[in-house]
Design a protein around this motif. Structure first.
Motif, PDB file in Angstrom:
ATOM      1  N   MET A  40       0.818  -1.206   0.000  1.00  0.00           N
ATOM      2  CA  MET A  40       0.000   0.000   0.000  1.00  0.00           C
ATOM      3  C   MET A  40       0.858   1.264   0.000  1.00  0.00           C
ATOM      4  N   VAL A  41       1.975   1.255   0.731  1.00  0.00           N
ATOM      5  CA  VAL A  41       2.873   2.415   0.725  1.00  0.00           C
ATOM      6  C   VAL A  41       3.466   2.618  -0.660  1.00  0.00           C
ATOM      7  N   GLY A  42       3.892   1.510  -1.302  1.00  0.00           N
ATOM      8  CA  GLY A  42       4.410   1.619  -2.665  1.00  0.00           C
ATOM      9  C   GLY A  42       3.366   2.151  -3.623  1.00  0.00           C
ATOM     10  N   LEU A  43       2.135   1.652  -3.476  1.00  0.00           N
ATOM     11  CA  LEU A  43       1.049   2.139  -4.328  1.00  0.00           C
ATOM     12  C   LEU A  43       0.760   3.609  -4.049  1.00  0.00           C
ATOM     13  N   PHE A  44       0.844   4.008  -2.787  1.00  0.00           N
ATOM     14  CA  PHE A  44       0.616   5.400  -2.420  1.00  0.00           C
ATOM     15  C   PHE A  44       1.692   6.304  -3.023  1.00  0.00           C
ATOM     16  N   ILE A  45       2.954   5.896  -2.920  1.00  0.00           N
ATOM     17  CA  ILE A  45       4.046   6.698  -3.474  1.00  0.00           C
ATOM     18  C   ILE A  45       3.915   6.801  -4.991  1.00  0.00           C
ATOM     19  N   PHE A  46       3.597   5.674  -5.635  1.00  0.00           N
ATOM     20  CA  PHE A  46       3.413   5.703  -7.087  1.00  0.00           C
ATOM     21  C   PHE A  46       2.269   6.641  -7.473  1.00  0.00           C
ATOM     22  N   GLY A  47       1.137   6.567  -6.720  1.00  0.00           N
ATOM     23  CA  GLY A  47       0.008   7.439  -7.008  1.00  0.00           C
ATOM     24  C   GLY A  47       0.359   8.900  -6.815  1.00  0.00           C
ATOM     25  N   ALA A  48       1.144   9.196  -5.747  1.00  0.00           N
ATOM     26  CA  ALA A  48       1.552  10.580  -5.507  1.00  0.00           C
ATOM     27  C   ALA A  48       2.450  11.086  -6.631  1.00  0.00           C
ATOM     28  N   PHE A  49       3.413  10.267  -7.040  1.00  0.00           N
ATOM     29  CA  PHE A  49       4.325  10.673  -8.117  1.00  0.00           C
ATOM     30  C   PHE A  49       3.567  10.857  -9.430  1.00  0.00           C
ATOM     31  N   TYR A  50       2.668   9.906  -9.709  1.00  0.00           N
ATOM     32  CA  TYR A  50       1.884  10.011 -10.938  1.00  0.00           C
ATOM     33  C   TYR A  50       0.980  11.237 -10.901  1.00  0.00           C
ATOM     34  N   GLY A  51       0.361  11.499  -9.736  1.00  0.00           N
ATOM     35  CA  GLY A  51      -0.492  12.678  -9.607  1.00  0.00           C
ATOM     36  C   GLY A  51       0.281  13.971  -9.780  1.00  0.00           C
ATOM     37  N   TYR A  52       1.507  14.020  -9.218  1.00  0.00           N
ATOM     38  CA  TYR A  52       2.343  15.217  -9.373  1.00  0.00           C
ATOM     39  C   TYR A  52       2.703  15.440 -10.841  1.00  0.00           C
ATOM     40  N   GLN A  53       3.129  14.377 -11.516  1.00  0.00           N
ATOM     41  CA  GLN A  53       3.478  14.502 -12.929  1.00  0.00           C
ATOM     42  C   GLN A  53       2.270  14.927 -13.756  1.00  0.00           C
ATOM     43  N   ARG A  54       1.121  14.354 -13.450  1.00  0.00           N
ATOM     44  CA  ARG A  54      -0.087  14.673 -14.215  1.00  0.00           C
ATOM     45  C   ARG A  54      -0.496  16.136 -14.000  1.00  0.00           C
ATOM     46  N   GLN A  55      -0.464  16.586 -12.744  1.00  0.00           N
ATOM     47  CA  GLN A  55      -0.801  17.975 -12.489  1.00  0.00           C
ATOM     48  C   GLN A  55       0.180  18.921 -13.152  1.00  0.00           C
ATOM     49  N   GLN A  56       1.445  18.549 -13.147  1.00  0.00           N
ATOM     50  CA  GLN A  56       2.451  19.397 -13.789  1.00  0.00           C
ATOM     51  C   GLN A  56       2.188  19.512 -15.288  1.00  0.00           C
ATOM     52  N   LYS A  57       1.829  18.389 -15.928  1.00  0.00           N
ATOM     53  CA  LYS A  57       1.527  18.421 -17.360  1.00  0.00           C
ATOM     54  C   LYS A  57       0.275  19.247 -17.639  1.00  0.00           C
ATOM     55  N   LEU A  58      -0.747  19.095 -16.755  1.00  0.00           N
ATOM     56  CA  LEU A  58      -1.969  19.871 -16.950  1.00  0.00           C
ATOM     57  C   LEU A  58      -1.713  21.365 -16.804  1.00  0.00           C
ATOM     58  N   ILE A  59      -0.894  21.735 -15.821  1.00  0.00           N
ATOM     59  CA  ILE A  59      -0.558  23.152 -15.632  1.00  0.00           C
ATOM     60  C   ILE A  59       0.195  23.682 -16.842  1.00  0.00           C
ATOM     61  N   LEU A  60       1.163  22.902 -17.322  1.00  0.00           N
ATOM     62  CA  LEU A  60       1.931  23.327 -18.487  1.00  0.00           C
ATOM     63  C   LEU A  60       1.020  23.501 -19.697  1.00  0.00           C
ATOM     64  N   LYS A  61       0.123  22.528 -19.909  1.00  0.00           N
ATOM     65  CA  LYS A  61      -0.785  22.619 -21.046  1.00  0.00           C
ATOM     66  C   LYS A  61      -1.703  23.839 -20.918  1.00  0.00           C
ATOM     67  N   GLY A  62      -2.227  24.086 -19.715  1.00  0.00           N
ATOM     68  CA  GLY A  62      -3.099  25.238 -19.514  1.00  0.00           C
ATOM     69  C   GLY A  62      -2.386  26.554 -19.762  1.00  0.00           C
TER      70      GLY A  62
END
Length: 410
Positions: free
Chosen positions: A21-43
């Motif tokens: 669960m910790v590994g899944l949490f870290i992966f989700g956090a990293f993926y969420g950060y990357q996704r938000q960064q891409k969305l901000i850049l696109k916007g």
């Protein structure tokens, strides 16, 4: 990892599930950060594109509709109008917008090194726009450039020196870079600079809130999964393990586990109960058989003893007890071969026969001398029979007194 193998199944499961669960949490956090960064850049790229297009469209529109108005009012010059519009659009924002060109007239519009590189890339006409994140004086910045082309209306002021209006000739002498534009030529670009530090701070706050919510959800999922798996798997398996240990410790095969379901765990419990029932049945049969054997020995007319391979007596009847002059409690545990005159030779003979795999009647002799209760050695016929019970070899000896037979013959 020996420490891990020594842990209980509950601890192992908790550690594995927590790590997963910790590994899944870290992966989700990293993926969420990357996704938000891409969305901000696109916007932000979309915002910069809209601003640049509005400025270019305003410039082109003013070039098309104006006639001699700029000669009376310099603020109506298309480039000046576009500059003023950019200032109004970006007022009270962190955006910085300007028009840049390699053939700049205003020193304020001199392109920096990044803008110069992009403007040179626009000259081939293949690049439609350019954007990139670079490190500026205030941290990371999004740099966006949209090229501007010379339209036919632009040539009225920026064609040849001779065809330019008088007010343009007064401002820019002959040979100035403001002249000799060609239709479709890249004359510059709208440059938009957007600092990303503030956006990243806002994203970090949002991500922090998102991580807290996800963390709470992950904890609830972890607790729920742990409870379900404990109830469905670990607790029943632990119950089976405790029951097996209790049976091994007490030898009581009447223990049963309440049956539950028809899944794999339910089948394990059912198999355990069936095994206990079978062992209980066999134990009862063995107990009854042993009891019949003991009764047979007690009623036998001859002395009968049962001993282990090492000679230790475990069962005897009353005639054997009278023969050796000992009570049942005293004779149990005694060495059978000690009561035989040639005990060492008999022990060796029996061991040899047993080592060869012999079963049933292994030795029979008519003239073995046995130590009697009176202390003398009396002749006995000894019949020996070997059998195995629970993997252990037991030997039963039937001793028939030959001295009585001799006296009757006399």
């Amino acid at each position: 990892m020996s420490w891990f193998t020594n842990l209980g199944i509950t601890a192992k499961f908790t550690i594995i599930l927590t790590l997963f669960m910790v590994g899944l949490f870290i992966f989700g956090a990293f993926y969420g950060y990357q996704r938000q960064q891409k969305l901000i850049l696109k916007g932000e790229v979309d915002n910069a594109r809209i601003i640049a297009r509005q400025i270019i469209e305003a410039r082109e529109y003013m070039s098309e509709v104006l006639t001699d108005e700029p000669s009376r009012n310099y603020n109506l010059v298309p480039q000046v109008v576009a500059t003023r519009i950019a200032q109004r659009i970006t007022k009270n924002t962190t955006y910085y917008v300007r028009q840049v060109s390699l053939r700049f007239r205003n020193p304020a519009n001199r392109p920096d090194s990044y803008e110069q590189e992009q403007l040179k890339g626009f000259t081939d006409g293949a690049t439609k726009e350019s954007f990139q994140i670079i490190f500026g004086p205030k941290g990371e910045e999004l740099r966006y450039l949209l090229p501007m082309k010379a339209e036919k209306s632009c040539l009225e002021c920026h064609g040849s020196y001779e065809s330019a209006p008088a007010f343009v000739q007064q401002r820019f002498p002959k040979g100035h870079p403001s002249y000799n534009y060609r239709p479709g030529e890249i004359i510059g670009a709208v440059s938009v600079t957007i600092p990303l530090a503030g956006l990243y701070r806002e994203m970090s706050v949002n991500l922090r809130h998102d991580l807290i919510i996800r963390g709470v959800m992950f904890l609830l999922v972890l607790l729920a999964m742990g409870y379900i798996i404990h109830q469905a798997v670990i607790n029943p398996v632990s119950l089976v393990a405790r029951s097996i240990n209790r049976v091994a410790r007490t030898g009581n095969f009447s223990d049963r586990i309440p049956e539950r379901g028809h899944d794999e765990v339910g089948q394990l419990i059912l198999a355990f109960n069936d095994m206990m029932a079978e062992l209980e049945r066999k134990t009862e049969q063995s107990r009854e058989s042993e009891e019949r054997y003991r009764n047979f020995i007690r009623m036998a007319r001859s002395a009968v003893v049962t001993f282990m391979e090492d000679g230790k007596i475990i069962i005897s009847n009353e005639k054997a007890e009278r023969l050796f002059g000992k009570s049942r409690q005293e004779i149990i545990g005694e060495d059978f071969y000690r009561f035989i005159e040639a005990g060492a030779r008999l022990r060796e003979k029996i061991s040899t026969r047993l080592a060869s795999g012999a079963e049933g009647m292994i030795v029979e002799t008519r003239e073995h001398r046995v130590l009697s209760t009176s202390g003398d050695w009396r002749p006995f016929e000894i019949a020996l029979s070997a059998s195995k019970t629970e993997g252990k070899t037991m030997i039963t000896a039937i001793l028939r007194d030959l001295s009585e037979q001799k006296s009757r013959r006399i």
